[in-house]
Structures are given as structure tokens and as C-alpha cells.
Write a protein that holds these residues in place. Structure first.
Motif, PDB file in Angstrom:
ATOM      1  N   SER A 165       7.447 -11.387  11.234  1.00  0.00           N
ATOM      2  CA  SER A 165       6.973 -12.664  10.701  1.00  0.00           C
ATOM      3  C   SER A 165       8.149 -13.387  10.059  1.00  0.00           C
ATOM      4  N   GLU A 166       7.883 -14.594   9.578  1.00  0.00           N
ATOM      5  CA  GLU A 166       8.983 -15.356   8.991  1.00  0.00           C
ATOM      6  C   GLU A 166       9.115 -15.126   7.488  1.00  0.00           C
ATOM      7  N   ALA A 167       8.220 -14.315   6.950  1.00  0.00           N
ATOM      8  CA  ALA A 167       8.243 -14.110   5.508  1.00  0.00           C
ATOM      9  C   ALA A 167       9.503 -13.345   5.095  1.00  0.00           C
ATOM     10  N   PRO A 168      10.185 -13.788   4.012  1.00  0.00           N
ATOM     11  CA  PRO A 168      11.386 -13.088   3.556  1.00  0.00           C
ATOM     12  C   PRO A 168      11.053 -11.661   3.098  1.00  0.00           C
ATOM     13  N   GLU A 169      12.019 -10.774   3.275  1.00  0.00           N
ATOM     14  CA  GLU A 169      11.758  -9.353   3.037  1.00  0.00           C
ATOM     15  C   GLU A 169      11.357  -9.088   1.587  1.00  0.00           C
ATOM     16  N   GLU A 170      12.082  -9.733   0.641  1.00  0.00           N
ATOM     17  CA  GLU A 170      11.801  -9.404  -0.759  1.00  0.00           C
ATOM     18  C   GLU A 170      10.417  -9.878  -1.187  1.00  0.00           C
ATOM     19  N   VAL A 172       7.618  -9.704   0.735  1.00  0.00           N
ATOM     20  CA  VAL A 172       6.567  -8.785   1.170  1.00  0.00           C
ATOM     21  C   VAL A 172       6.798  -7.348   0.710  1.00  0.00           C
ATOM     22  N   ALA A 173       8.031  -7.062   0.270  1.00  0.00           N
ATOM     23  CA  ALA A 173       8.342  -5.675  -0.111  1.00  0.00           C
ATOM     24  C   ALA A 173       7.369  -5.092  -1.145  1.00  0.00           C
ATOM     25  N   PRO A 174       6.987  -5.868  -2.190  1.00  0.00           N
ATOM     26  CA  PRO A 174       6.043  -5.299  -3.167  1.00  0.00           C
ATOM     27  C   PRO A 174       4.722  -4.871  -2.535  1.00  0.00           C
ATOM     28  N   LEU A 175       4.268  -5.621  -1.544  1.00  0.00           N
ATOM     29  CA  LEU A 175       3.018  -5.250  -0.890  1.00  0.00           C
ATOM     30  C   LEU A 175       3.186  -3.925  -0.161  1.00  0.00           C
ATOM     31  N   LEU A 176       4.293  -3.810   0.559  1.00  0.00           N
ATOM     32  CA  LEU A 176       4.526  -2.577   1.314  1.00  0.00           C
ATOM     33  C   LEU A 176       4.534  -1.380   0.365  1.00  0.00           C
ATOM     34  N   ARG A 177       5.166  -1.568  -0.789  1.00  0.00           N
ATOM     35  CA  ARG A 177       5.204  -0.451  -1.749  1.00  0.00           C
ATOM     36  C   ARG A 177       3.787  -0.072  -2.179  1.00  0.00           C
ATOM     37  N   LYS A 178       2.937  -1.077  -2.279  1.00  0.00           N
ATOM     38  CA  LYS A 178       1.587  -0.812  -2.769  1.00  0.00           C
ATOM     39  C   LYS A 178       0.699  -0.133  -1.735  1.00  0.00           C
ATOM     40  N   ILE A 179       0.826  -0.535  -0.484  1.00  0.00           N
ATOM     41  CA  ILE A 179      -0.122   0.000   0.497  1.00  0.00           C
ATOM     42  C   ILE A 179       0.458   1.071   1.407  1.00  0.00           C
ATOM     43  N   GLN A 180       1.720   1.429   1.194  1.00  0.00           N
ATOM     44  CA  GLN A 180       2.276   2.494   2.025  1.00  0.00           C
ATOM     45  C   GLN A 180       1.687   3.849   1.644  1.00  0.00           C
ATOM     46  N   CYS A 181       1.713   4.777   2.633  1.00  0.00           N
ATOM     47  CA  CYS A 181       1.309   6.152   2.346  1.00  0.00           C
ATOM     48  C   CYS A 181       2.556   7.020   2.388  1.00  0.00           C
ATOM     49  N   ARG A 182       2.450   8.240   1.899  1.00  0.00           N
ATOM     50  CA  ARG A 182       3.596   9.154   2.000  1.00  0.00           C
ATOM     51  C   ARG A 182       3.797   9.566   3.442  1.00  0.00           C
ATOM     52  N   ASP A 183       5.042   9.869   3.778  1.00  0.00           N
ATOM     53  CA  ASP A 183       5.411  10.120   5.164  1.00  0.00           C
ATOM     54  C   ASP A 183       4.564  11.186   5.852  1.00  0.00           C
ATOM     55  N   HIS A 184       4.267  12.259   5.102  1.00  0.00           N
ATOM     56  CA  HIS A 184       3.582  13.376   5.747  1.00  0.00           C
ATOM     57  C   HIS A 184       2.067  13.299   5.617  1.00  0.00           C
TER      58      HIS A 184
END
Lengths: 303, 331
Positions: A165-170, A172-184
Motif C-alpha cells: 500500500s502507499e501508507a508510510p511504514e512508520e 502502520v508499524a504500531p498496528l503490526l506490533r499490536k496484531i502480530q503473533c509470535r513466530d511459533h
């Protein structure tokens, strides 16, 4: 009769070859290939033929997809749809050694992304169906891989969606931190669906915020008046908070909508300009980041 | 982004509006005619290429006329293909007759009907002297209107005839302008003065027509613009004005503006590249490659050293929409 002129946009030889050759198209015949083997089709009726080779089924599925997604440009959508299908079946093109694990993973991600983008997230049923299909794509078991979706793949997918998307990385980064799961961690469908929807909604929110900023921006300065920008952000925040009140859902939406109406927004902006002194101008990045933060604050973290 | 209108349509209407079924059906027909291809490449690949070619507009090349005129997209694609293939004719400044243009059209569509080419030529030549020479751009823009809006123009012709004979075709009551309804056929002496029909009345009829017409129409606002500049006009006067209106050309979206008609650097580069590969042509690179595929008769050059393009554009700006014959200066 001369040769048909060559300068066509991008001569798709294969396609032109299949047109009924009413004109002697000297330039397009590929002598290396056996011309016709129509005898195979022989006496069977065309309908039977189409059913046997799977065309009927394939077109039915394609048409259903078109109707589900209602794309603006259905023909481009179909081209894309069949292209993706062609990549999926190993019989076509990929006559080489089996793809490595990494490549396989990339293909899976690509396919999942394609499904996710088929329908806009506001078309709830279509979008949910596509999310389920994407989930199945990603969690299919391989030779070394157990079935199920792990957090690593899920995060990778989220990153890809945001990156495209065109959204700047910084922003959307907070959202990713919030909804990410742990790798395993194993990611259940419910979490996956909520994550995908949130991500797409945020991206659209950021795009709209970008359009809003464009209106506020002073083209000469390449920045917006801080007072006005802040007033807009405050109004936005107020509207989002109105959504939190205890009233029933429809009333809350109306309340939020009215706060964002052009009249109240204009009033807020006007008041801001009169009341405060001009400060440092606000840049696009700052505006987007603050707007996105308002949204992201409402997102419940995973786990 | 959202587009509620499209999403709210019933399924069948959505498909019809986008001509999805037309292309799906055609894809199947093409597939049946080329069964050997699918055993080699697979069905999905066949459909991918088919739908890609539809998007790019190359799908209409060498197809039958009934298919070429089947959808607005096909018509626009054909106009674009015709322009791109024979652009060099215009670039060289060659003037061709109606029959020669027809031959060019038939190179792209073997059963292209002569009638349509004749009608287009009539717009340029104003109904007389049908064997006159026409410049490429004059023919192209007239042809565009005639081909793309052909059903619309047929209805317009009927309305015009009705108006001319004193009938009001739409049974629209127009209290302010009674001239259309009660006018006697003009006596011979004033015929030249009262040629054609009254523009405002004509527009009212056309507006009504655009509302209920199921085929493509030019945008009514632009038709109004065309008609509001004049008091009276003839049928061909109207067609000429439509064909020269750059807003209508833009709305149609198949061809560039008249000034940019010969300007296509990407294509020129491609041409150069291809020409180098053809051994026989290398010596005559400066001449157009298309010249070789034109009908053998070379039209006589009217003004020998052809004026370069940038000069002629200035002339274009000055010319009004009322040229009765092919004007050399407009090429």
C-alpha cells in the motif's frame, strides 16, 4: 496483398494466431508447429468437449467470483484470475525441478494476497469467504510442513499487505506490533480474519487521511497549518470517542457522523485559526501518524 | 474504493453493463476454434491471454465485423488499432480516397462494410464528390463519430428528417419555438438562408433521445455546446461539428487530441527497432513502412514539399468547424 502492418501495441502472437485466419496472415504463422489436429475433437459435440476438458466448470467458478467481488473492471479481473489459476496448476509452464521450500512459501503468500484483494473489505460476505480461502492456502501442509498457520507466515503476510500500500511504514508499524503473533504460535482463523480486516481498514483509513491532508496542505510550503491540522485531528478523535459511548450502535454512528460533518468540521477549523497563534507547520507524515494513532488506539491487541 | 452503484445492481444487469458475458462467450468460441492450443498451453493460459488481449484492445484485430462492433470497448479498440496501424499515412501527408481508406479498414477487419466507410466519407466531403481525396485526420475523426455512435446517428438522422418535413418527432410540446412545427417548406429563393433545422429545437429532440437511447451517445452537455453556437444547422453540419469537437473525442477516449495524432514516440521507437530487423527495408527506413502495404496507386501529391507538423498545428487552431472540403492545411 501485403503483409499486415507490424506496429501493434504489443503483438501478442499467440492470441492473434488464434483468430480465425480470414486474412492470409503471413507474418504470424509459426512454421515450427503442427498446424491442426482437429480430428481429435471428431464427432463429439462442443458442449461435451467443454465439459470434459473442464472449461464449463472453470468458467462457472470464474463467473461466481466476478459476481461475488463485483470488480470495477471485470475483464482485467478475469485475466488476473486465470493467470493466477495457471500459475497454480503444475502442468503449465513450471516444467522444471520442484520449487524449493522458500519459493513455495512465496507462492503461497502471493496466492493468499491475491485472494484477499479480490473483494473490498466492505463487501463483508465476499471478503470473509476470501479470507477463509487465503487461510486455507497458507495453512496447507507440505512435505516438511505440518498443516496450520504459524505466526511467522501471518506476520509476513501483514507486512506484505502494508508494504504494497502507499501508507508510510512508520504509520502502520504500531498496528503490526499490536496484531502480530509470535513466530511459533499457531494462528486460529478468527484471529487471522480480524487481523486481515483491521489491516485493510487501517490502510483505507490512512489513504483517506492522506486525501484529507492534501486538502489542508499549503502547496507552497508542502505543509499544513498546525492549528487547522490539529483541529481536524481533534474532531476526528472526538468522533471516534463518540463511538465508545454506551448508546446503541446505530445512534453512535450517527453521532460520530454528525461530528465529522462538513459544518462542524469547518467550525472547529475556524475556531482554531482564530483562537491560537500559528505554530510550526504540520507535515504529511506527522498528520498521518497522528491520525493512524487515533485508529490504532482502538484496536485490541492480540492475545 | 467503494462504488455502491455497481455493487447495488442486480447480477445480470452488472454483467450486461460490463459486457462480461459477451467476452466469456467469445472466449469459449475462440477456444473451440483452437482446440489444439489448449492441449499445448492449458485452458487457464488460453483464457489469461484472451482476457489480457481484451484489456489491451488487441482482441479485435482481424476479427469479424459483428464482433468488432459488439461492445463500446471493441469499437474504441478498433479505432485505436486503426489509428496506430496507419498513423504513418497521416504523417506522410498522403491523401486517400474513400475506397482506399476502406481497403485499410479491411486489412484489420476483412468484412468491414463499405456502407460505413461511405457514411464517414460523406461527413468529410459533405455529401458531394465522393471520390475526392481526404486527409488521414479528417477521415479518422469523421470515421470515429460514424463508427462509434452509429446507432445514435441513425436515430438522429430520422429526427432530422422529421424536423425538416415539419413534424415534431418527439411530441415534445415546445411553446416558445413554433417555427419547427408550422414552418412551410421554404421557397426556393430562401432555401440557402433557411437551410437545415433550428438548433434549439433539434437539441431538445436529441436530449430526449440521449435519455432513452440504449446505445452509446455523446455526452448531452457537449451536444448542447455544439448546438448552442449556431442558429440553424444541417445534418452533416452537425456531424462535422461532432467530429471536430475535441471534448467529444476525449470523452470517447480512443484517440488522442488532433494535435497529438502523429505523435507517439514509443511507437516510433518500436517501429525503428522492427525496421532494422527487416533486411529489405533498411535502405528505405526514412520512407514509411506502411506505404508498401497501401493499395498500389500512389495518390498524386498535391503540394509537393509537405509542410512539417508543427506548422500545421497553428493552422488547425484557426480553422473553424465549417470546412466543406478536405483542407490540406489540416493534415
Amino acid at each position: 496483398m501485403a503483409v499486415v502492418p507490424v506496429p501493434l501495441p504489443s503483438p501478442k502472437m499467440a492470441v492473434e494466431k488464434r483468430r480465425p485466419a480470414v486474412v492470409p496472415v503471413a507474418g504470424f504463422t509459426d512454421s515450427g508447429r503442427p498446424t491442426v489436429s482437429r480430428t481429435a475433437a471428431g464427432a463429439e459435440s462442443e458442449e461435451d468437449f467443454l465439459r470434459q476438458v473442464g472449461v464449463t466448470e472453470m468458467l462457472r467458478a470464474a463467473l461466481l467470483k466476478v459476481l461475488e467481488a463485483r470488480p470495477e473492471e471485470p475483464i482485467a479481473f478475469l485475466a488476473h484470475y486465470f493467470e493466477n489459476m495457471g500459475l497454480r496448476s503444475p502442468a503449465n509452464g513450471g516444467a522444471g525441478e520442484p520449487p524449493g521450500q522458500l519459493l513455495l512459501q512465496q507462492q503461497r503468500l502471493g496466492r493468499a494476497l491475491w485472494h484477499l484483494r479480490l473483494a473490498h473489505h466492505s463487501q463483508r460476505t465476499a471478503f470473509n469467504n476470501n479470507v477463509s480461502v487465503a487461510y486455507e492456502c497458507l495453512s496447507a501442509g507440505g512435505r516438511k510442513k505440518k498443516p496450520g498457520l504459524d505466526g511467522r507466515t501471518y506476520s509476513e503476510l501483514l507486512k506484505r499487505i502494508c508494504r504494497d500500500s502507499e501508507a508510510p511504514e512508520e504509520v502502520v508499524a504500531p498496528l503490526l506490533r499490536k496484531i502480530q503473533c509470535r513466530d511459533h504460535e499457531a494462528v486460529p482463523l478468527g484471529v487471522f480474519r480480524a487481523g486481515m480486516r483491521t489491516c485493510f481498514v487501517l490502510l483505507e483509513f490512512v489513504a483517506r487521511a492522506g486525501a484529507l491532508y492534501q486538502l489542508l496542505e499549503d502547496p507552497g510550503l508542502a505543509a499544513a497549518d498546525r492549528r487547522v491540522g490539529q483541529a481536524v485531528l481533534d474532531t476526528l478523535e472526538g468522533a471516534l470517542q463518540a463511538g465508545d459511548s454506551d448508546a446503541a450502535a446505530p445512534a453512535r454512528y450517527l453521532e460520530a457522523g454528525s461530528r465529522l460533518g462538513p459544518d462542524s468540521l469547518a467550525l472547529a477549523m475556524d475556531r482554531a485559526v482564530v483562537a491560537r497563534r500559528p505554530g510550526v507547520p504540520m507535515t504529511r507524515e506527522e498528520f498521518l501518524e497522528k491520525a493512524a494513532a487515533l485508529f490504532i488506539a482502538k484496536v485490541k491487541p492480540v492475545g | 474504493m467503494l462504488s455502491p452503484e455497481r455493487l447495488a445492481l442486480p447480477d445480470y444487469e452488472y454483467l450486461a453493463q460490463q459486457h462480461v458475458l459477451t467476452y466469456m462467450e467469445d472466449a469459449v468460441c475462440q477456444l473451440l476454434e483452437n482446440k489444439e492450443d489448449i492441449s499445448q498451453y492449458g485452458i487457464a493460459r488460453f483464457f489469461t491471454e484472451y482476457f489480457n488481449s481484451v484489456c489491451q484492445g488487441t482482441h479485435i484485430l482481424f476479427r469479424e465485423f459483428s464482433f468488432i462492433q459488439a461492445t463500446p470497448h471493441n469499437r474504441a479498440s478498433f479505432l485505436r488499432a486503426f489509428w496506430r496501424c496507419f498513423r504513418t499515412v497521416g504523417k506522410n501527408g498522403d491523401l486517400l480516397t474513400m475506397k482506399e481508406y476502406h481497403c485499410l479498414l479491411q486489412l484489420l477487419c476483412p468484412d468491414f462494410p463499405l456502407e460505413l466507410t461511405q457514411k464517414a466519407a460523406r461527413i468529410v466531403l459533405m455529401d458531394d464528390a465522393m471520390d475526392c481525396l481526404m486527409s488521414f485526420s479528417d477521415f479518422l475523426f469523421a470515421f470515429q463519430i460514424q463508427f462509434y455512435y452509429s446507432e445514435f446517428l441513425e436515430s438522429v438522422a430520422a429526427i432530422y428528417q422529421d424536423l425538416l418535413s415539419g413534424k415534431n418527432p418527439n411530441t415534445v410540446i415546445v411553446p416558445t419555438s413554433s417555427s419547427g412545427q408550422h414552418r412551410q417548406r421554404p421557397a426556393l429563393g430562401e432555401a440557402s438562408m433557411l437551410e437545415g433545422v433550428e438548433a434549439s429545437l433539434f437539441y431538445q429532440c436529441l436530449e430526449n433521445l440521449c435519455d432513452r437511447h440504449k446505445y452509446s451517445c455523446p455526452p448531452p452537455a457537449l451536444v448542447k455546446e455544439v448546438l448552442s453556437n449556431v442558429q440553424r444547422l444541417t445534418f452533416y453540419g452537425f456531424l462535422v461539428a461532432l467530429s471536430k469537437h475535441h471534448g467529444i473525442n476525449q470523452a470517447l477516449g480512443a484517440l488522442p487530441d488532433k494535435g497529438d495524432l502523429m505523435h507517439d514516440p514509443a511507437m516510433d521507437e518500436e517501429l525503428e527497432r522492427l525496421l532494422v530487423q527487416v533486411p529489405g527495408l533498411v535502405n528505405s527506413v526514412s520512407a514509411s513502412p506502411e506505404a508498401s502495404c497501401l493499395p498500389s496507386r500512389t495518390p498524386p501529391r498535391v503540394a509537393s514539399p509537405w509542410r512539417p507538423l508543427h506548422h500545421s498545428r497553428k493552422v488547425d487552431a484557426e480553422s473553424d468547424g465549417s470546412t466543406e472540403e478536405t483542407d490540406e492545411s489540416e493534415t
